[in-house]
Design a protein around this motif. Structure first.
Motif, PDB file in Angstrom:
ATOM      1  N   ILE A  10       0.910  -1.234  -0.028  1.00 28.46           N
ATOM      2  CA  ILE A  10      -0.060   0.369   0.063  1.00 28.46           C
ATOM      3  C   ILE A  10       0.754   1.242  -0.033  1.00 28.46           C
ATOM      4  O   ILE A  10       0.571   2.275  -0.665  1.00 28.46           O
ATOM      5  CB  ILE A  10      -0.973  -0.056   1.156  1.00 28.46           C
ATOM      6  CG1 ILE A  10      -2.012  -1.096   1.079  1.00 28.46           C
ATOM      7  CG2 ILE A  10      -1.630   1.578   1.410  1.00 28.46           C
ATOM      8  CD1 ILE A  10      -2.940  -1.128   2.435  1.00 28.46           C
ATOM      9  N   GLU A  53       2.795   1.173  -3.709  1.00 28.87           N
ATOM     10  CA  GLU A  53       1.738   1.178  -4.818  1.00 28.87           C
ATOM     11  C   GLU A  53       0.686   1.958  -4.745  1.00 28.87           C
ATOM     12  O   GLU A  53      -0.111   2.369  -5.689  1.00 28.87           O
ATOM     13  CB  GLU A  53       1.343  -0.295  -5.394  1.00 28.87           C
ATOM     14  CG  GLU A  53       2.570  -1.145  -5.557  1.00 28.87           C
ATOM     15  CD  GLU A  53       2.387  -2.479  -5.978  1.00 28.87           C
ATOM     16  OE1 GLU A  53       0.904  -2.619  -5.943  1.00 28.87           O
ATOM     17  OE2 GLU A  53       2.990  -3.178  -6.093  1.00 28.87           O
ATOM     18  N   GLY A  54       0.518   2.421  -3.483  1.00 26.17           N
ATOM     19  CA  GLY A  54      -0.874   3.281  -3.376  1.00 26.17           C
ATOM     20  C   GLY A  54      -1.957   2.100  -2.924  1.00 26.17           C
ATOM     21  O   GLY A  54      -1.945   0.992  -3.004  1.00 26.17           O
ATOM     22  N   PRO A  55      -2.948   2.787  -2.232  1.00 24.77           N
ATOM     23  CA  PRO A  55      -4.081   1.944  -1.700  1.00 24.77           C
ATOM     24  C   PRO A  55      -5.157   1.506  -2.524  1.00 24.77           C
ATOM     25  O   PRO A  55      -5.938   0.472  -2.042  1.00 24.77           O
ATOM     26  CB  PRO A  55      -4.768   3.020  -0.806  1.00 24.77           C
ATOM     27  CG  PRO A  55      -4.487   4.286  -1.502  1.00 24.77           C
ATOM     28  CD  PRO A  55      -3.330   4.263  -2.012  1.00 24.77           C
ATOM     29  N   GLU A  56      -5.140   1.912  -3.895  1.00 27.97           N
ATOM     30  CA  GLU A  56      -6.293   1.354  -4.684  1.00 27.97           C
ATOM     31  C   GLU A  56      -6.649   0.076  -4.675  1.00 27.97           C
ATOM     32  O   GLU A  56      -7.566  -0.338  -4.788  1.00 27.97           O
ATOM     33  CB  GLU A  56      -6.042   2.118  -6.047  1.00 27.97           C
ATOM     34  CG  GLU A  56      -6.128   3.602  -6.107  1.00 27.97           C
ATOM     35  CD  GLU A  56      -5.022   4.284  -5.721  1.00 27.97           C
ATOM     36  OE1 GLU A  56      -3.948   3.449  -5.352  1.00 27.97           O
ATOM     37  OE2 GLU A  56      -4.773   5.387  -5.245  1.00 27.97           O
ATOM     38  N   THR A  57      -5.476  -0.677  -5.048  1.00 30.18           N
ATOM     39  CA  THR A  57      -5.657  -1.976  -5.306  1.00 30.18           C
ATOM     40  C   THR A  57      -5.945  -2.788  -4.014  1.00 30.18           C
ATOM     41  O   THR A  57      -6.685  -4.056  -4.175  1.00 30.18           O
ATOM     42  CB  THR A  57      -4.161  -2.851  -5.848  1.00 30.18           C
ATOM     43  OG1 THR A  57      -3.997  -2.308  -7.003  1.00 30.18           O
ATOM     44  CG2 THR A  57      -4.328  -4.335  -6.068  1.00 30.18           C
ATOM     45  N   TYR A  58      -5.829  -2.401  -2.776  1.00 30.35           N
ATOM     46  CA  TYR A  58      -5.976  -3.222  -1.701  1.00 30.35           C
ATOM     47  C   TYR A  58      -7.114  -2.526  -0.678  1.00 30.35           C
ATOM     48  O   TYR A  58      -7.369  -3.046   0.376  1.00 30.35           O
ATOM     49  CB  TYR A  58      -4.675  -2.868  -0.912  1.00 30.35           C
ATOM     50  CG  TYR A  58      -3.434  -3.577  -1.574  1.00 30.35           C
ATOM     51  CD1 TYR A  58      -3.307  -4.731  -1.728  1.00 30.35           C
ATOM     52  CD2 TYR A  58      -2.852  -2.751  -2.355  1.00 30.35           C
ATOM     53  CE1 TYR A  58      -1.976  -5.552  -2.442  1.00 30.35           C
ATOM     54  CE2 TYR A  58      -1.690  -3.089  -3.069  1.00 30.35           C
ATOM     55  CZ  TYR A  58      -1.491  -4.425  -3.071  1.00 30.35           C
ATOM     56  OH  TYR A  58      -0.446  -5.067  -3.700  1.00 30.35           O
ATOM     57  N   GLU A  59      -7.831  -1.245  -1.066  1.00 26.78           N
ATOM     58  CA  GLU A  59      -8.729  -0.558  -0.401  1.00 26.78           C
ATOM     59  C   GLU A  59      -9.851  -1.679   0.271  1.00 26.78           C
ATOM     60  O   GLU A  59      -9.765  -1.678   1.471  1.00 26.78           O
ATOM     61  CB  GLU A  59      -9.180   0.543  -1.014  1.00 26.78           C
ATOM     62  CG  GLU A  59     -10.088   1.609  -0.056  1.00 26.78           C
ATOM     63  CD  GLU A  59     -10.466   2.745  -0.786  1.00 26.78           C
ATOM     64  OE1 GLU A  59     -11.142   3.751  -0.101  1.00 26.78           O
ATOM     65  OE2 GLU A  59     -10.163   2.993  -1.868  1.00 26.78           O
ATOM     66  N   ALA A  60     -10.360  -2.103  -0.877  1.00 27.72           N
ATOM     67  CA  ALA A  60     -11.461  -3.022  -0.333  1.00 27.72           C
ATOM     68  C   ALA A  60     -11.092  -3.844   0.456  1.00 27.72           C
ATOM     69  O   ALA A  60     -11.849  -4.491   1.615  1.00 27.72           O
ATOM     70  CB  ALA A  60     -12.279  -3.696  -1.652  1.00 27.72           C
ATOM     71  N   LYS A 106     -10.122  -2.877   4.006  1.00 33.34           N
ATOM     72  CA  LYS A 106     -11.565  -2.486   4.860  1.00 33.34           C
ATOM     73  C   LYS A 106     -12.280  -3.700   5.411  1.00 33.34           C
ATOM     74  O   LYS A 106     -12.768  -3.540   6.351  1.00 33.34           O
ATOM     75  CB  LYS A 106     -12.340  -1.589   4.121  1.00 33.34           C
ATOM     76  CG  LYS A 106     -11.868  -0.061   3.555  1.00 33.34           C
ATOM     77  CD  LYS A 106     -13.016   0.534   2.899  1.00 33.34           C
ATOM     78  CE  LYS A 106     -12.797   2.046   2.673  1.00 33.34           C
ATOM     79  NZ  LYS A 106     -13.556   2.799   1.837  1.00 33.34           N
TER      80      LYS A 106
END
Length: 238
Positions: A200, A203-210, A213
């Motif tokens: 995260i 690479e940023g949270p987009e791929t892992y956000e769901a 959560k």
């Protein structure tokens, strides 16, 4: 965004296994490849399988056979005492009815005692019989359950003795195996969680956000359950 800290050490064995099973279900749903945790998932998966086997041995070796039978006898005695108190609430003698009302309050404060885990029920039964022999001894005699109290003490001691014997024989090694299995699974889980947190960050949270959560919701659920239990235990100690 990061994965919350789970109080893994405080989970009971069944809670511990259930939590990690839910984690595994999430990983399978989001896929190992998409989460990029191929490096650590195999260790987590094999550790989960090992804990399942250890838990099954624990349940079979400790919570079956003579101990389960003794616990069933203890439960029946408690339920019989509750029936006696309920019947005395309709006694023709007003003094007996008054005694039954006071005892009803006592038994209500131990509501659900027969569904508690063995060790908790044993401790709660010691407290219950202590109150019935002490502060409420006259009410116990008036309602006619003094012999029942003696029987319950004997039932409770029988459970203690059987559990003690079980832990001194060869199956005493079983809890140690479960402890080791828990540690291995926790270590594997933490490696997965750390890797996700690092990805995260990189690479940023987009791929892992769901995924995060949903995982955090489960962590909050289990941590809340522990906090509630801590509160109940504190009240009982007071």
């Amino acid at each position: 965004m990061e994965i919350l800290n789970a109080r893994l050490h405080d989970f009971r064995n069944e809670e511990h296994f259930n939590f990690h099973t839910e984690v595994n279900d999430l990983i399978v749903r989001f896929t190992v490849e998409a989460l990029k945790i191929e490096r650590y998932y195999p260790d987590f998966s094999s550790a989960l399988t090992a804990e399942a086997e250890a838990l099954d041995v624990v349940q079979k070796s400790i919570f079956t056979g003579p101990i389960a039978d003794a616990d069933h006898t203890r439960d029946n005695t408690i339920l019989g005492m509750e029936d006696m108190v309920d019947a005395a609430l309709r006694h023709f003698n007003p003094d007996v009815r008054d005694a039954a009302r006071r005892l009803k309050i006592v038994f209500d404060s131990f509501d659900g005692i027969t569904t508690k885990p063995y060790d908790q029920q044993t401790a709660a039964t010691d407290v219950l019989t202590g109150e019935l022999e002490g502060k409420y001894s006259s009410d116990t005699a008036a309602v006619g359950i003094t012999d029942w109290v003696n029987e319950l003490k004997a039932n409770n001691q029988a459970v203690k003795d059987l559990v003690g014997e079980r832990y001194t024989d060869e199956t005493a090694k079983t809890p140690l195996k479960m402890k080791e299995a828990r540690k291995q699974l926790d270590d594997a889980y933490r490696n997965v969680a750390k890797l996700v947190d690092c990805l995260i960050f990189v690479e940023g949270p987009e791929t892992y956000e769901a995924f995060v959560k949903e995982l955090n919701k489960r962590i909050e659920k289990y941590n809340t359950r522990l906090s509630q239990r801590d509160g109940r235990n504190a009240e009982e100690e007071e």
